[in-house]
Design a protein around this motif. Structure first.
Motif, PDB file in Angstrom:
ATOM      1  N   LEU A 126      18.222  11.361  58.834  1.00 29.34           N
ATOM      2  CA  LEU A 126      19.664  11.526  59.016  1.00 29.34           C
ATOM      3  C   LEU A 126      20.017  10.972  60.390  1.00 29.34           C
ATOM      4  N   GLN A 127      20.987  10.072  60.428  1.00 29.47           N
ATOM      5  CA  GLN A 127      21.422   9.501  61.710  1.00 29.47           C
ATOM      6  C   GLN A 127      22.270  10.536  62.453  1.00 29.47           C
ATOM      7  N   PRO A 128      22.337  10.442  63.781  1.00 28.01           N
ATOM      8  CA  PRO A 128      23.151  11.400  64.535  1.00 28.01           C
ATOM      9  C   PRO A 128      24.606  11.395  64.042  1.00 28.01           C
ATOM     10  N   GLY A 129      25.135  12.593  63.790  1.00 37.26           N
ATOM     11  CA  GLY A 129      26.532  12.728  63.378  1.00 37.26           C
ATOM     12  C   GLY A 129      26.789  12.441  61.908  1.00 37.26           C
ATOM     13  N   GLU A 130      25.738  12.147  61.163  1.00 33.40           N
ATOM     14  CA  GLU A 130      25.914  11.769  59.763  1.00 33.40           C
ATOM     15  C   GLU A 130      25.858  13.000  58.845  1.00 33.40           C
ATOM     16  N   LEU A 131      26.592  12.940  57.734  1.00 31.79           N
ATOM     17  CA  LEU A 131      26.485  13.989  56.722  1.00 31.79           C
ATOM     18  C   LEU A 131      25.774  13.407  55.506  1.00 31.79           C
ATOM     19  N   VAL A 132      24.585  13.915  55.252  1.00 30.48           N
ATOM     20  CA  VAL A 132      23.806  13.447  54.095  1.00 30.48           C
ATOM     21  C   VAL A 132      23.715  14.596  53.088  1.00 30.48           C
ATOM     22  N   SER A 133      24.032  14.293  51.838  1.00 30.98           N
ATOM     23  CA  SER A 133      23.896  15.302  50.785  1.00 30.98           C
ATOM     24  C   SER A 133      22.610  15.066  50.017  1.00 30.98           C
TER      25      SER A 133
ATOM     26  N   THR B 255      25.355  16.464  63.055  1.00 29.30           N
ATOM     27  CA  THR B 255      24.459  15.948  62.004  1.00 29.30           C
ATOM     28  C   THR B 255      24.319  17.039  60.940  1.00 29.30           C
ATOM     29  N   THR B 256      24.566  16.691  59.676  1.00 32.80           N
ATOM     30  CA  THR B 256      24.636  17.734  58.645  1.00 32.80           C
ATOM     31  C   THR B 256      23.834  17.358  57.403  1.00 32.80           C
ATOM     32  N   LEU B 257      23.055  18.319  56.923  1.00 33.25           N
ATOM     33  CA  LEU B 257      22.334  18.152  55.653  1.00 33.25           C
ATOM     34  C   LEU B 257      22.961  19.128  54.659  1.00 33.25           C
ATOM     35  N   PHE B 258      23.504  18.586  53.587  1.00 33.82           N
ATOM     36  CA  PHE B 258      24.277  19.364  52.626  1.00 33.82           C
ATOM     37  C   PHE B 258      23.553  19.323  51.280  1.00 33.82           C
ATOM     38  N   VAL B 259      23.189  20.483  50.778  1.00 39.01           N
ATOM     39  CA  VAL B 259      22.473  20.526  49.495  1.00 39.01           C
ATOM     40  C   VAL B 259      23.440  20.967  48.399  1.00 39.01           C
ATOM     41  N   THR B 260      23.465  20.235  47.314  1.00 40.23           N
ATOM     42  CA  THR B 260      24.362  20.598  46.219  1.00 40.23           C
ATOM     43  C   THR B 260      23.821  20.079  44.892  1.00 40.23           C
ATOM     44  N   HIS B 261      24.276  20.720  43.792  1.00 38.76           N
ATOM     45  CA  HIS B 261      23.955  20.164  42.475  1.00 38.76           C
ATOM     46  C   HIS B 261      25.220  19.583  41.850  1.00 38.76           C
ATOM     47  N   ASP B 262      26.337  19.621  42.636  1.00 43.58           N
ATOM     48  CA  ASP B 262      27.631  19.185  42.120  1.00 43.58           C
ATOM     49  C   ASP B 262      27.911  17.755  42.601  1.00 43.58           C
ATOM     50  N   GLN B 263      27.877  16.816  41.674  1.00 40.50           N
ATOM     51  CA  GLN B 263      28.028  15.400  42.054  1.00 40.50           C
ATOM     52  C   GLN B 263      29.400  15.116  42.666  1.00 40.50           C
ATOM     53  N   ASP B 264      30.474  15.774  42.170  1.00 38.20           N
ATOM     54  CA  ASP B 264      31.810  15.528  42.731  1.00 38.20           C
ATOM     55  C   ASP B 264      31.844  15.907  44.204  1.00 38.20           C
ATOM     56  N   GLU B 265      31.209  17.068  44.494  1.00 40.39           N
ATOM     57  CA  GLU B 265      31.140  17.542  45.875  1.00 40.39           C
ATOM     58  C   GLU B 265      30.416  16.506  46.743  1.00 40.39           C
TER      59      GLU B 265
ATOM     60  N   LEU C  43      29.844  13.301  46.160  1.00 34.47           N
ATOM     61  CA  LEU C  43      30.550  12.021  46.263  1.00 34.47           C
ATOM     62  C   LEU C  43      31.711  12.122  47.240  1.00 34.47           C
ATOM     63  N   ALA C  44      32.373  13.292  47.276  1.00 39.59           N
ATOM     64  CA  ALA C  44      33.580  13.434  48.087  1.00 39.59           C
ATOM     65  C   ALA C  44      33.283  13.627  49.565  1.00 39.59           C
ATOM     66  N   ILE C  45      32.152  14.207  49.879  1.00 38.16           N
ATOM     67  CA  ILE C  45      31.952  14.714  51.245  1.00 38.16           C
ATOM     68  C   ILE C  45      30.974  13.874  52.083  1.00 38.16           C
ATOM     69  N   SER C  46      30.144  13.068  51.427  1.00 43.39           N
ATOM     70  CA  SER C  46      28.966  12.532  52.117  1.00 43.39           C
ATOM     71  C   SER C  46      29.151  11.156  52.738  1.00 43.39           C
ATOM     72  N   ASP C  47      28.411  10.924  53.842  1.00 48.70           N
ATOM     73  CA  ASP C  47      28.236   9.550  54.329  1.00 48.70           C
ATOM     74  C   ASP C  47      27.199   8.862  53.446  1.00 48.70           C
ATOM     75  N   ARG C  48      26.122   9.605  53.166  1.00 49.56           N
ATOM     76  CA  ARG C  48      25.104   9.095  52.247  1.00 49.56           C
ATOM     77  C   ARG C  48      24.646  10.225  51.332  1.00 49.56           C
ATOM     78  N   ILE C  49      24.154   9.830  50.154  1.00 49.54           N
ATOM     79  CA  ILE C  49      23.663  10.823  49.193  1.00 49.54           C
ATOM     80  C   ILE C  49      22.201  10.498  48.878  1.00 49.54           C
ATOM     81  N   GLY C  50      21.378  11.540  48.887  1.00 51.54           N
ATOM     82  CA  GLY C  50      20.003  11.379  48.417  1.00 51.54           C
ATOM     83  C   GLY C  50      19.905  12.075  47.063  1.00 51.54           C
ATOM     84  N   VAL C  51      19.648  11.300  46.018  1.00 52.30           N
ATOM     85  CA  VAL C  51      19.536  11.905  44.689  1.00 52.30           C
ATOM     86  C   VAL C  51      18.069  12.242  44.449  1.00 52.30           C
ATOM     87  N   MET C  52      17.788  13.484  44.105  1.00 56.79           N
ATOM     88  CA  MET C  52      16.400  13.930  43.957  1.00 56.79           C
ATOM     89  C   MET C  52      16.073  14.328  42.532  1.00 56.79           C
ATOM     90  N   SER C  53      14.825  14.093  42.167  1.00 60.20           N
ATOM     91  CA  SER C  53      14.340  14.520  40.849  1.00 60.20           C
ATOM     92  C   SER C  53      12.846  14.808  40.962  1.00 60.20           C
TER      93      SER C  53
END
Lengths: 325, 283
Positions: free
Chosen positions: A26-33, A186-196, A198-208
């Motif tokens: 995560l880069q400084p100041g970035e929000l990654v979901s 710098t923020t790490l946001f965990v969610t299972h809601d794709q709309d959330e 997509l709306a909030i993130s600088d970048r998204i990490g999709v996990m499986s």
């Protein structure tokens, strides 16, 4: 502003592999979901960042420092939990003050910081209330203020909106983004809601299954999914047989063109359902040759059709990804 | 099938009748004991015609002036305080640890804490008799009773603390505290214990009740506790002995009433704002 990185993180619980070689920075100041279904490892990654789980192998770094073995209380991270985590025995103001007292900040500074934080989450008037006197949305705002009061290097959000109603969730989601952008935490946001995500993130990490399937901007993840899993998990998808008979083509409903003229486009079919959803109308078509249902998102009013009509369809050029058999 | 009016009336009346019958069953022996202890009449003269005559607290005031009363009562109070502190110091960290780190061991710990129910105090006494010659340095002290009382009170105290822990979202509260910079000790004192207040008070009262009622072990170890004093005093002055027993019973009952009031005040605390209310107020 500090960076947070995971390098080669593996974590198992008994015989279950929760995380398999996670690399994420995560880069400084970035929000990654971190987005994914239940059990994909996203919460485990966040708990490893917080210090509540120790990875089997790999390194967690905060800026230049390795914090893999650092106890949770020495990490200077703020965390908001899925369930309401305010201390029931303390008032709203005392909850926000909790971390500042731990850091032995002098009283005048603490009081001013508590006031600032409550103003930031628009709850300046409620400092003397107890958690049970607040709504769920208000409690999560206080939890956010409490986490931010200590000026954390990284903010960790563990599905903070999932216990809330849709209306409250959407408002608070925008609030979180506003505050995060304002404070540049710098923020790490965990969610299972794709709309959330997509709306909030600088970048998204999709996990499986404990792996990071794709890391990219919301546009990348939605428009250019790196794998069939990502295509299926983020947004809705149609699955059509490939023209060469091997594998499938995955295509988004808005990437399918529809014509009321049965002979205009390449695939023909019959309309089975028309669902008006305001700006968009979802038209479900059963395609003749493959006998498969395809959903099409058409701008409302752009096509007049009803159940039983014969129509033709085509995949927009350059859209859709091929999944090998 | 519709019930007739008389069946419905009987259905309403029956629980009340059972309650009254039970109350009489328990109240009569107590009333008889109270009359023996507090009415200045010969036992042979006690009857319905003199139910309200010659009541007096002289028997109990006489027992208060006995040379050993103050000593025995003070010792029991000290033992109650010591047992309560020992119990809380042992149980709270253990129960918290089991809830957080060893949830699968909860059944085993519950089984262990219920053992004093299964194994009677007299069996414990038999064990003490065997150990006594080798542990006189410890058993000579009055306070050696504390560990035994802790064990005897376990079935009540552990359940009280366990119920308190189940009522809060312990894991999240502890992790929230840790993420805000608290050590384990600070988390225990600033987060866990304040949120277990009602459970701790219940546990303490139950411990006091056990200590004020336990006779077997103190008698075997020749300690002059309040129950031992009562038993001995009863031999010299039966009226005074039973008067003290009634006072002890009254004290214990008051403790249980206090537990009930505290539990009720906790459960009637204002409820969480509902979802529908939430949409009406600021997010």
């Amino acid at each position: 502003m500090t960076s947070l990185s995971f390098t080669g993180i593996r974590k198992t619980f008994g015989t279950t592999v929760a995380l398999e070689s996670l690399d994420l920075a995560l880069q400084p100041g970035e929000l990654v979901s971190l987005l994914g279904p239940s059990g994909c490892g996203k919460t485990t990654a966040l708990r490893i960042a917080a210090g509540f789980e120790i990875p089997d192998t790999g390194v967690v770094s905060l800026g230049e420092s390795v914090i893999t073995g650092t106890p949770a209380h020495r990490r200077n991270m703020g965390m908001v939990f899925q369930s309401y985590s305010l201390f029931p025995n303390l008032t709203v103001a005392q909850n926000v003050d909790f971390g500042l007292r731990n850091r032995k900040v002098e009283k005048a500074k603490r009081n001013s910081r508590v006031g600032e934080m409550l103003e930031l989450v628009q709850l300046g008037e409620l400092g003397k209330r107890y958690p049970h006197q607040l709504s769920g949305g208000q409690q999560q705002r206080v939890a956010l203020a409490r986490a931010l009061a200590v000026q954390p290097e990284v903010l960790l959000l563990d599905e903070p909106l999932s216990a809330l109603d849709a209306k409250v969730r959407s408002t608070l989601r925008d609030e979180i983004r506003r505050i995060q952008t304002e404070l540049k935490t710098t923020t790490l946001f965990v969610t299972h809601d794709q709309d959330e995500a997509l709306a909030i993130s600088d970048r998204i990490g999709v996990m499986s299954n404990g792996r990071l399937e794709q890391l990219g901007t919301p546009e990348d993840v939605y428009l250019r999914p790196a794998s069939p899993f990502v295509a299926r998990f983020v947004g809705s998808i149609n699955e059509l047989p490939n023209s060469n008979g091997v594998g499938k083509i995955l295509v988004r409903p808005e990437d399918v063109t529809i014509s009321a003229d049965e002979n205009e486009l390449t695939m023909r079919g019959t309309v089975t359902r028309v669902t008006f959803q305001g700006p968009v109308t979802i038209i479900s078509v059963r395609v003749d040759v493959v006998d498969q249902l395809v959903n099409v998102h058409a701008a409302s009013g752009s096509i007049q059709t009803q159940v039983g009509d014969r129509v033709s369809l085509a995949v927009a050029p350059g859209r859709g990804i091929v999944e090998a058999a | 099938m519709k019930q007739s009016r008389s069946q419905r009336a009987l259905g309403r009346l029956l629980p009340t009748l059972v309650l009254i019958a039970s109350a009489i069953f328990f109240a009569f022996p107590l009333l008889a004991m109270a009359r023996f202890a507090f009415q200045n009449l010969q036992v042979i003269d006690l009857g319905w015609n003199n139910l309200f005559e010659k009541w007096s607290i002289s028997s109990v005031t006489a027992s208060f002036s006995d040379d050993f009363f103050a000593e025995a009562f003070t010792l029991s109070l000290k033992l109650a305080v010591g047992t309560a502190l020992f119990t809380l110091g042992l149980l709270i960290p253990t129960a918290v640890w089991v809830h957080l780190r060893l949830p699968k061991a909860r059944v085993f710990v519950e089984f262990l804490t219920i053992l004093p129910y299964v194994i009677p105090a007299i069996a414990l006494v038999a064990g003490i008799v065997v150990v006594k010659p080798h542990a006189r340095w410890f058993l000579n002290s009055d306070y050696s009773l504390i560990p035994f009382y802790v064990v005897l009170a376990l079935p009540f105290t552990y359940r009280s603390i366990d119920t308190g822990l189940r009522a809060i979202d312990l894991k999240v509260l502890v992790e929230a505290s840790r993420s805000l910079g608290s050590t384990w000790i600070a988390t225990l004192f600033r987060v866990v214990i304040p949120n277990l207040r009602a459970a701790i008070i219940s546990s303490t009262f139950l411990t006091v009740a056990v200590v004020l009622g336990e006779y077997t072990i103190s008698d075997v170890l020749l300690k002059r506790t309040f129950p031992s004093f009562m038993a001995q005093y009863r031999q010299s002055d039966p009226r005074g002995g039973y008067a003290l027993a009634i006072l002890a019973l009254l004290g214990t009952t008051l403790l249980f009433v206090a537990i009930g009031v505290l539990s009720k005040s906790r459960s009637t605390r204002p409820q969480q704002v509902s979802r529908s209310q939430e949409n009406e107020i600021l997010v």
